[in-house]
Design a protein around this motif. Structure first.
Motif, PDB file in Angstrom:
ATOM      1  N   PRO A 247     -31.006 -10.545  16.465  1.00 22.22           N
ATOM      2  CA  PRO A 247     -31.651  -9.239  16.662  1.00 22.22           C
ATOM      3  C   PRO A 247     -32.256  -9.137  18.062  1.00 22.22           C
ATOM      4  O   PRO A 247     -32.855 -10.091  18.563  1.00 22.22           O
ATOM      5  N   GLY A 248     -32.084  -7.990  18.674  1.00 21.13           N
ATOM      6  CA  GLY A 248     -32.568  -7.795  20.034  1.00 21.13           C
ATOM      7  C   GLY A 248     -31.532  -8.100  21.086  1.00 21.13           C
ATOM      8  O   GLY A 248     -31.695  -7.722  22.253  1.00 21.13           O
ATOM      9  N   TRP A 249     -30.448  -8.789  20.712  1.00 24.26           N
ATOM     10  CA  TRP A 249     -29.362  -9.110  21.646  1.00 24.26           C
ATOM     11  C   TRP A 249     -28.072  -8.365  21.308  1.00 24.26           C
ATOM     12  O   TRP A 249     -27.327  -7.991  22.200  1.00 24.26           O
ATOM     13  N   HIS A 250     -27.835  -8.189  20.035  1.00 20.46           N
ATOM     14  CA  HIS A 250     -26.522  -7.710  19.576  1.00 20.46           C
ATOM     15  C   HIS A 250     -26.400  -6.209  19.853  1.00 20.46           C
ATOM     16  O   HIS A 250     -26.565  -5.371  18.968  1.00 20.46           O
ATOM     17  N   GLY A 309     -32.284   1.904  30.476  1.00 18.59           N
ATOM     18  CA  GLY A 309     -31.862   0.842  29.559  1.00 18.59           C
ATOM     19  C   GLY A 309     -32.976   0.456  28.598  1.00 18.59           C
ATOM     20  O   GLY A 309     -32.723   0.210  27.408  1.00 18.59           O
ATOM     21  N   TYR A 310     -34.218   0.404  29.071  1.00 11.52           N
ATOM     22  CA  TYR A 310     -35.354   0.118  28.195  1.00 11.52           C
ATOM     23  C   TYR A 310     -35.478   1.187  27.109  1.00 11.52           C
ATOM     24  O   TYR A 310     -35.678   0.882  25.927  1.00 11.52           O
ATOM     25  N   VAL A 311     -35.386   2.457  27.534  1.00 15.39           N
ATOM     26  CA  VAL A 311     -35.525   3.564  26.583  1.00 15.39           C
ATOM     27  C   VAL A 311     -34.403   3.530  25.550  1.00 15.39           C
ATOM     28  O   VAL A 311     -34.638   3.686  24.341  1.00 15.39           O
ATOM     29  N   PHE A 312     -33.182   3.304  26.016  1.00 13.60           N
ATOM     30  CA  PHE A 312     -32.052   3.303  25.097  1.00 13.60           C
ATOM     31  C   PHE A 312     -32.120   2.132  24.137  1.00 13.60           C
ATOM     32  O   PHE A 312     -31.688   2.228  22.988  1.00 13.60           O
ATOM     33  N   GLU A 313     -32.684   0.997  24.581  1.00 17.14           N
ATOM     34  CA  GLU A 313     -32.821  -0.159  23.695  1.00 17.14           C
ATOM     35  C   GLU A 313     -33.735   0.186  22.521  1.00 17.14           C
ATOM     36  O   GLU A 313     -33.474  -0.199  21.378  1.00 17.14           O
ATOM     37  N   VAL A 314     -34.813   0.921  22.804  1.00 12.08           N
ATOM     38  CA  VAL A 314     -35.711   1.362  21.735  1.00 12.08           C
ATOM     39  C   VAL A 314     -34.988   2.342  20.808  1.00 12.08           C
ATOM     40  O   VAL A 314     -35.053   2.236  19.573  1.00 12.08           O
ATOM     41  N   PHE A 315     -34.285   3.310  21.403  1.00  9.95           N
ATOM     42  CA  PHE A 315     -33.541   4.284  20.607  1.00  9.95           C
ATOM     43  C   PHE A 315     -32.496   3.596  19.735  1.00  9.95           C
ATOM     44  O   PHE A 315     -32.322   3.932  18.557  1.00  9.95           O
ATOM     45  N   SER A 320     -30.224   2.426  14.575  1.00 10.11           N
ATOM     46  CA  SER A 320     -29.488   1.533  13.681  1.00 10.11           C
ATOM     47  C   SER A 320     -30.178   1.423  12.325  1.00 10.11           C
ATOM     48  O   SER A 320     -29.514   1.274  11.294  1.00 10.11           O
ATOM     49  N   GLY A 321     -31.505   1.458  12.309  1.00 11.97           N
ATOM     50  CA  GLY A 321     -32.242   1.310  11.067  1.00 11.97           C
ATOM     51  C   GLY A 321     -32.189  -0.092  10.499  1.00 11.97           C
ATOM     52  O   GLY A 321     -32.665  -0.337   9.380  1.00 11.97           O
TER      53      GLY A 321
END
Length: 451
Positions: A247-250, A309-315, A320-321
């Motif tokens: 999680p956080g990488w995939h 990229g930071y914003v999209f990572e949060v989104f 994904s849920g």
């Protein structure tokens, strides 16, 4: 008169002495005391790396703070950080050469030199992280009679080929661009030792039309190879993470996210070096305020793309849920290592907003402080990506914190010495700004002025 002409004017006034000024840096070297102080510090850090490496090879990777589940830590973290720093040098030089951007001429040489030694610092980490580095040759497809072949599905194998390919092309690009200037230094020195050194390294360059034609073809060819490598190498590094299920990488955003982050930290380091050399050697007539302005705009642009990229990572995590992704995201923002996440956000993007001001972009000390903040912030970002995704495994029974040991820190500080020692030697022995390209630009400006 335009802003650009105002910056070029001092160059036109001193055009006859440009070659003497630049070749005089290695031949007469006007900053000996500062250079020796910097070199002694760099040698002390390099000695620390040697001691740390001996200790590592004697006792094993257990001297680091890695554990289960945090079995990737400083070694991979600093590998990615150094490789990112090494990207901007080749990118700024090769891409701007192919697009015909004239402002590269005062920056390309030391930016390319930075690339070589940053990639060298990155390249030693996979070797140290092997645990059994004497078996490094197993990773090369040599004719093995015992049938031991590399596992090409292994990320370590990807590292070997990515780093070697990038280092080889960057070295060829750097040396090809250096040849005419080595010949210029050879023709201006009167000391026999310097004549032999520059005569050998200039490879018999005489500046004939045939030499220039072949040189131009080779230079543009290596530039054409280098630009896609900048993208592909750091994309490969990101796939070390994205190919796993952690999680956080995939995430599919990792390749462009890592490439933009690499450019961001790399351009910050180019700014630090440009401002330092400009101050050390009195190069304000060559590395002008206009160059700082352009560097500031590029730094701002790459920083904003990294922020996306930071914003999209949060989104991505919310969209994904997936509960593990959500937990990792919340843990980064409010968990045990939240200081790394907020430190990266603040250092990378808060001081950066000052670059919207043209006056700030043209102020050396302000650009220096912002660039240092970015370099530190990107180091914290890589730490955050690694540790916060690993220290809480899928099994609660495997959870464990990561704390760097003395040998983690000493190895990292030692690689700074590994970077600084050859870089300081480079600025001592070779022209740090392209002589022939600068003179060519000045000729063109004079013709336009009289035109």
């Amino acid at each position: 008169m335009t802003d650009r002409s105002a910056d070029i004017l001092p160059l036109r006034q001193s055009m006859g002495g440009i070659a003497d000024q630049l070749t005089g840096i290695p031949l007469r070297f006007p900053a000996r005391r500062r250079w020796w102080i910097a070199m002694l510090i760099a040698l002390a850090l390099l000695l620390l790396l040697i001691v740390s490496t001996i200790e590592l090879f004697t006792r094993g990777v257990g001297i680091w703070g890695i554990n289960i589940p945090v079995n990737w830590a400083f070694a991979i973290h600093n590998y990615v950080w150094w490789l990112g720093i090494g990207h901007a040098g080749t990118l700024i030089s090769a891409l701007l050469l192919l697009t015909g951007s004239e402002w590269r001429n005062s920056l390309n040489r030391f930016a390319e030199t930075m690339t070589l030694f940053a990639v060298l610092c990155a390249g030693i980490y996979p070797v140290l992280h092997l645990g059994r580095p004497w078996y490094l040759y197993w990773m090369f497809p040599y004719p093995a009679t015992m049938g031991v072949w590399p596992q090409f599905r292994s990320p370590l194998e990807w590292d070997i080929w990515a780093v070697l390919t990038y280092l080889t092309v960057s070295l060829a690009f750097w040396y090809t661009g250096l040849i005419p200037d080595l010949a210029s230094a050879r023709d201006r020195t009167t000391r026999r030792g310097w004549k032999i050194f520059f005569g050998i390294t200039a490879l018999g360059w005489r500046g004939s039309a045939a030499h220039w034609q072949r040189w131009s073809q080779a230079y543009r060819l290596t530039a054409g190879l280098a630009v896609p490598l900048v993208v592909s190498v750091h994309s490969e590094v990101s796939l070390l993470f994205a190919a796993g299920q952690i999680p956080g990488w995939h995430s599919t955003i990792f390749p462009p996210y890592f490439v933009l982050g690499a450019a961001f930290s790399g351009f910050a380091m180019v700014s630090i070096i440009a401002i330092s050399l400009r101050s050390w050697f009195g190069l304000k007539n060559l590395v002008t305020d206009q160059h700082l302005d352009l560097l500031g705009m590029v730094l701002l642009a790459t920083g904003l793309m990294t922020a996306y990229g930071y914003v999209f990572e949060v989104f991505d995590a919310f969209y994904s849920g997936e509960p593990h992704e959500m937990q990792t995201l919340l843990d980064r923002a409010a968990g045990a290592y939240a200081w790394t996440y907020w430190g990266a956000v603040i250092l990378n993007f808060v001081p950066l907003q000052a670059l919207w001001s043209r006056r700030v972009r043209r102020t050396g000390w302000a650009m220096m402080l912002i660039s240092i903040a970015v370099v530190i912030g990107m180091w914290l970002e890589r730490y955050m990506i690694l540790v916060t995704s690993l220290y809480r495994d899928f099994l609660v029974s495997s959870w464990s914190h990561f704390t760097p040991t003395f040998w983690d820190w000493s190895t990292w500080l030692g690689t700074i010495g590994l970077f600084l020692v050859p870089f300081l030697l480079a600025i001592r022995f070779i022209p740090m700004i392209s002589i022939f390209e600068t003179e060519e630009l000045l000729h063109e400006e004079e013709e336009k002025a009289h035109g």
